[in-house]
Design an enzyme around this catalytic site. Structure first.
Site: not given
Length: 613
Positions: A283, A411, A515
């Protein structure tokens, strides 16, 4: 259908225009307040919204603010004993270029916590580039982690709080396989894997239990390094253009560079090969990795890269928008943006409070996705010259370096359900879609609305976030890179467990592959998230380590060169290079991992043709 969509779009726009907030001068617009009036279910940030909690099910218990420590020996004393299951003897000792350090030997690795790679960025050096570390006398105690960089820990979906935070935080950790004899040089130095943590550039820590590097180092037979870097306003404040009299931002990225330079100078003493460094991150950490692939001065510091769940479509700020945020910060700190002495005189707690207040506003309401990343790197035209998605499509990056990149299949779930705590109607969904995509909104709605029949449109918004922010720009960048002759491998983490793990009243991450859900598998840290890997999940974890380890050793996740005996025996499925010759196959990382053609290629074709990454 199209006429109905047009009517819905016009209706939503009229609602937007009827809001007094929406017609103010650009500097005064508070889009968050406007959206709160449209949807009472919107979680409005009076503190920063962390989209990047790495593995969100960690955040289960109530937490207070972390203890803020001064940059003194007290930091080391108060954080002693945070390491896990270590034995006092034997204690590995290494002579670095800056002095002698003593670590600990545990069941899987030799570990060196809290090695300073730069001098403390405190006092007059708060908003300055990192300075080389001052050599020390005697032996530096590297047996325990140091404080994390300054960050706030409030809000219902904040990251797991570090126990202590401090401005004195430029440290790194090193994990060396236990079978390495540190008293004699290796004939074949080991590959090095440098981990850059996520956290929306406002949270996270290299010493987070989720990132325990002992297992990955031992399993892949690599030297693993994890590093801290300045966060939030401490790392990214822009108050002017002149470095001598203002904060000019991007200090967190410069910190990462300094750590990578330290690795080049010192890692051989730990059995690592400075010519075979892989940087990897998830990320915001993946964003950092992509930036180092674009920054010319970072080029000699690593050989190859892995980025996991890179939010390609969340834009970096322009200088104008970064300065606007800086002005809001200064106002909240009761300083003038031009009064650098006032800013430097702020206590760490005052800086953090002003950061959190200014984070509740969207800097540019016509770039709505910035709500997900208020603080972070900006395009200064010197260190960072353009958006990452633009650089990768145009070939403005270090194309000779092998790259492994991928996303998770869901995600967007954590983002959308984290922001919208109540169902989102079709009208509200249209407003949000328009805020992001403007003149393209009608085509986006026309593509997605027929696919979702529920009155609650959050699943639809989550899929749009998954496709537009993560999956499709990654695919576009990978295809552009292969056309330029780069070696690229792609994956999608698509694991869905049989049992459900609940976080904040929502069931995802292990009902969906959301995520950060790959991290416990990669670091063997599932116990941190309070669950145990089943035998098929253990196999998935092992195979992921085989792929990442092979990439670190040979620049190819399917290579069997210098693989561990386990990986050679298990023979994980071959991972083809991403190219048109392989049918654009990606590795589907699930309990039955396999290479496959992209399952959402038709959707990504739509986004590519729209041309708005």
């Amino acid at each position: 259908m199209e006429s109905w969509l047009r009517a819905l779009l016009l209706c939503s726009l009229s609602v937007a225009l009827s809001s007094g907030e929406a017609t103010k001068n650009d500097d005064d617009i508070d889009l968050v307040s406007f959206l709160r009036r449209l949807s009472p279910g919107l979680l409005v940030r009076d503190e920063p919204f962390i989209i990047d909690r790495d593995f969100e099910v960690n955040s289960r218990k109530e937490r207070g603010h972390p203890e803020v420590l001064s940059p003194t020996q007290e930091t080391k004393d108060k954080t002693a004993g945070q390491g896990a299951n270590r034995t006092p003897d034997p204690s590995p000792v290494v002579l670095t270029k800056d002095g002698v350090i003593k670590g600990v030997t545990v069941d899987k690795a030799h570990v060196f916590y809290g090695i300073p790679y730069a001098d403390p960025p405190v006092g007059a050096y708060r908003w300055k580039p990192p300075r080389p570390v001052t050599p020390w006398q005697g032996v530096h105690d590297a047996s325990f982690p140091r404080a994390a960089c300054m960050q706030g820990c409030s809000g219902p979906i904040s990251d797991e709080c570090p126990q202590t935070v401090s401005e004195d935080c430029l440290y790194l950790n090193i994990f060396v396989p236990r079978d390495v004899n540190l008293s004699s040089p290796l004939r074949r130095p080991l590959p090095v894997m440098v981990w850059i943590h996520g956290g929306d550039f406002i949270a996270g820590s290299a010493s987070k239990p989720l990132y325990d590097g002992r297992f990955i180092s031992n399993f892949t037979h690599t030297v693993v390094v994890s590093l801290e870097y300045r966060l939030g306003a401490f790392g990214f404040l822009v108050s002017g253009k002149t470095p001598q009299t203002s904060a000019t931002g991007n200090y967190g990225i410069l910190d990462q560079q300094a750590a990578l330079l330290w690795v080049q100078r010192n890692i051989a003493m730990f059995g690592g090969d400075p010519g075979k460094v892989t940087i990897f991150g998830e990320s915001a950490g993946a964003q950092s990795v992509s930036l180092h692939l674009m920054i010319q001065s970072s080029k000699p510091l690593f050989k190859q890269a892995v980025f996991q769940s890179l939010p390609f479509s969340i834009p970096l700020k322009t200088r104008h928008d970064a300065l606007k945020l800086g002005k809001a910060f200064a106002k909240n700190a009761n300083c003038s943006v031009s009064d650098f002495v006032c800013l430097l005189s702020l206590t760490p707690q005052a800086v953090l409070a002003a950061q959190m207040k200014s984070s509740s506003r969207v800097v540019n309401p016509f770039r709505f996705l910035e709500i997900f990343e208020t603080w972070g790197p900006y395009i200064d035209r010197e260190l960072i010259k353009e958006q990452a998605v633009t650089a990768f499509q145009k070939g403005h990056w270090q194309k000779e370096k092998p790259v492994l990149l991928g996303t998770t299949s869901e995600e967007g779930v954590i983002f959308v359900y984290g922001v919208f705590t109540k169902p989102v109607s079709a009208v509200e969904c249209t407003v949000y879609t328009t805020a992001i995509f403007k003149q393209h909104a009608l085509r986006v709605l026309h593509k997605y609305l027929p696919l979702y029949k529920d009155a609650d449109r959050r699943d639809m918004l989550a899929q749009i976030v998954t496709d537009f922010v993560f999956l499709c720009p990654s695919r576009r960048s990978a295809r552009a890179s292969t056309a330029a002759g780069s070696s690229v491998w792609m994956y999608v983490f698509d694991h869905v467990a049989s049992d459900h793990h609940v976080w904040s009243g929502l069931t995802f991450c292990y009902q969906h592959a959301c995520h950060g859900a790959e991290l416990p598998f990669l670091f063997d840290s599932a116990s941190v998230a309070n669950f145990t890997l089943s035998p098929p999940e253990r196999l998935l974890s092992n195979r992921m380590l085989c792929y990442w380890g092979a990439f670190a050793h040979a620049g190819d996740p399917s290579s069997r060169v210098q693989q561990t005996n386990f990986c050679r025996q298990q023979r994980p499925p071959a991972w083809p290079r991403y190219s048109d010759k392989s049918g654009w196959q990606v590795m589907n990382l699930t309990v039955r991992s396999h290479a496959q053609a992209g399952t959402r290629d038709h959707i990504c074709d739509f986004w590519d043709q729209l041309g708005i990454y």
